[in-house]
Each structure stands twice: as C-alpha cells, then as structure tokens.
Design a protein around this motif. Structure first.
Motif, PDB file in Angstrom:
ATOM      1  N   UNK A 128       0.833  -1.210   0.000  1.00  0.00           N
ATOM      2  CA  UNK A 128       0.000   0.000   0.000  1.00  0.00           C
ATOM      3  C   UNK A 128       0.864   1.256   0.000  1.00  0.00           C
ATOM      4  N   UNK A 129       1.931   1.259   0.783  1.00  0.00           N
ATOM      5  CA  UNK A 129       2.842   2.407   0.819  1.00  0.00           C
ATOM      6  C   UNK A 129       3.440   2.645  -0.564  1.00  0.00           C
ATOM      7  N   UNK A 130       3.952   1.606  -1.179  1.00  0.00           N
ATOM      8  CA  UNK A 130       4.581   1.760  -2.486  1.00  0.00           C
ATOM      9  C   UNK A 130       3.581   2.222  -3.543  1.00  0.00           C
ATOM     10  N   UNK A 131       2.379   1.676  -3.525  1.00  0.00           N
ATOM     11  CA  UNK A 131       1.348   2.138  -4.471  1.00  0.00           C
ATOM     12  C   UNK A 131       1.062   3.622  -4.259  1.00  0.00           C
ATOM     13  N   UNK A 132       0.922   4.035  -3.008  1.00  0.00           N
ATOM     14  CA  UNK A 132       0.632   5.441  -2.695  1.00  0.00           C
ATOM     15  C   UNK A 132       1.749   6.369  -3.156  1.00  0.00           C
ATOM     16  N   UNK A 133       2.955   5.854  -3.250  1.00  0.00           N
ATOM     17  CA  UNK A 133       4.106   6.662  -3.664  1.00  0.00           C
ATOM     18  C   UNK A 133       4.359   6.589  -5.164  1.00  0.00           C
ATOM     19  N   UNK A 134       3.472   5.947  -5.908  1.00  0.00           N
ATOM     20  CA  UNK A 134       3.600   5.924  -7.360  1.00  0.00           C
ATOM     21  C   UNK A 134       4.262   4.701  -7.936  1.00  0.00           C
ATOM     22  N   UNK A 155       7.624  -9.598  -4.242  1.00  0.00           N
ATOM     23  CA  UNK A 155       6.938  -8.735  -5.207  1.00  0.00           C
ATOM     24  C   UNK A 155       7.881  -7.598  -5.584  1.00  0.00           C
ATOM     25  N   UNK A 156       8.151  -7.440  -6.867  1.00  0.00           N
ATOM     26  CA  UNK A 156       8.941  -6.305  -7.337  1.00  0.00           C
ATOM     27  C   UNK A 156       7.994  -5.179  -7.721  1.00  0.00           C
ATOM     28  N   UNK A 157       8.347  -3.971  -7.309  1.00  0.00           N
ATOM     29  CA  UNK A 157       7.600  -2.775  -7.675  1.00  0.00           C
ATOM     30  C   UNK A 157       8.567  -1.782  -8.295  1.00  0.00           C
ATOM     31  N   UNK A 158       8.026  -0.900  -9.125  1.00  0.00           N
ATOM     32  CA  UNK A 158       8.860   0.044  -9.873  1.00  0.00           C
ATOM     33  C   UNK A 158       8.151   1.385  -9.947  1.00  0.00           C
ATOM     34  N   UNK A 159       8.937   2.443  -9.853  1.00  0.00           N
ATOM     35  CA  UNK A 159       8.416   3.803 -10.007  1.00  0.00           C
ATOM     36  C   UNK A 159       9.257   4.519 -11.060  1.00  0.00           C
TER      37      UNK A 159
END
Length: 178
Positions: A128-134, A155-159
């Motif tokens: 949720x934090x990472x989604x909120x930060x883009x 889970x890998x996330x990317x901005x």
C-alpha cells in the motif's frame, strides 16, 4: 519529526533497526545484522542516487530510508533500489510516506530515472505504501527466499520518476546531500 541525511552518529540506530528485522522479520533476507562498517560504506558513497536518510523525533531515530545501485553494471546507473525500515512504534503513522517523498525527490534531483523495490510477501502495508508513492507492481518471484523455515515470495515494484514528477530525468544531477 525531522527527516534528514544520516550522519555518522546515526549509524548505530540504523544498524539496530535493521538488525532487529534481520533477526526477527521477513522484510530482509539477511539473518544477521549488518556491521557499522557496512552502513558507513553506504553513508560515505558519493555515487549520484545513493542516499541514507533518517527520521528522528527528539533525536531518537524512528526509521531510515536508503537507495543503492540496483545492479553494479553501467547501463543500470539511472536505476536505484530503495528500502525503508521503521521502528515498530513508528509504523502506521504516515512516516514511511513522508520518507519516500523526500527520498524520491532527492533521486529526481540526482537524475535517477527508475526506482525499484523488493517486497517480501505477504506485506500489505508495504504494498500500500509503495502504491501510494507511485510504484507499480511489475512481477512476483515465487519462493526465492527461505527464512524461519518458510519459503517467501518477493513482489517487485517500480516507479518511473519522470511519470511521478511530470518531468524527464536521466541526466546526472546533484551530488548526494549529507
């Protein structure tokens, strides 16, 4: 509360927060704390995009954020991997978001284009934090880590910072603050 570049005097507090997670949590796949010398090497880095920030209240460290090279190959120079660790008492109060906003701003100033993070699953708060930060979810690696007799997915996330901040980045920028 203050968010600022870390200094030598902060390394013990940073090491304690990370060490606790290494010994008892799943957010890192380390099982032993990192040494002060390892943290000092990160603090001393002058590579654009290498940052170590702390959040403090009344001189007590509540958490830290850092960015490091994604991979040690020249073509990845405009990409950084990030992590944020908070004390248990500081979680759930919006501090992670504030720290990420500051860290991502510093990375934009450095000309960093892409930021990635690896999240051990399950961790709905971190997602949720990472989604909120883009950040966007870009893939799951199944059972790539084993800790406390349990297989763990990542889970890998990317901005893409140019999207998040509405301007292109990718050319060298400002020297690391701190």
């Amino acid at each position: 509360m203050t968010i600022r570049a870390a200094g030598e005097a902060d390394l013990t507090g940073i090491a304690a927060i990370y060490g606790q997670e290494a010994r008892t949590g799943f957010a890192t796949f380390d099982t032993e704390p990192r040494s002060i010398d390892q943290w000092r090497a990160h603090l001393d880095s002058t590579e654009p995009g290498d940052h170590l920030l702390v959040a403090t209240r009344h001189e007590t460290i509540l958490g830290y954020a850092h960015s490091t090279a994604y991979r040690p190959k020249p073509c990845y120079a405009a990409t950084r991997e990030t992590s944020i660790y908070l004390t248990h008492d500081a979680q759930g109060q919006g501090l992670g978001r504030q720290m990420y906003d500051d860290l991502l701003g510093w990375l934009v100033a450095d000309g960093i284009r892409t930021v990635v993070a690896a999240i051990a699953l399950p961790n709905p708060a971190s997602l949720a934090l990472h989604r909120a930060c883009g950040f966007e979810e870009v893939g799951v690696m199944r059972e790539v880590g084993r800790k406390f007799d349990r297989w763990i997915d990542v889970q890998w996330v990317q901005c893409e910072l140019s999207r998040r901040h509405g301007r292109a980045s990718g050319e060298g920028g400002v020297r690391r603050a701190g």
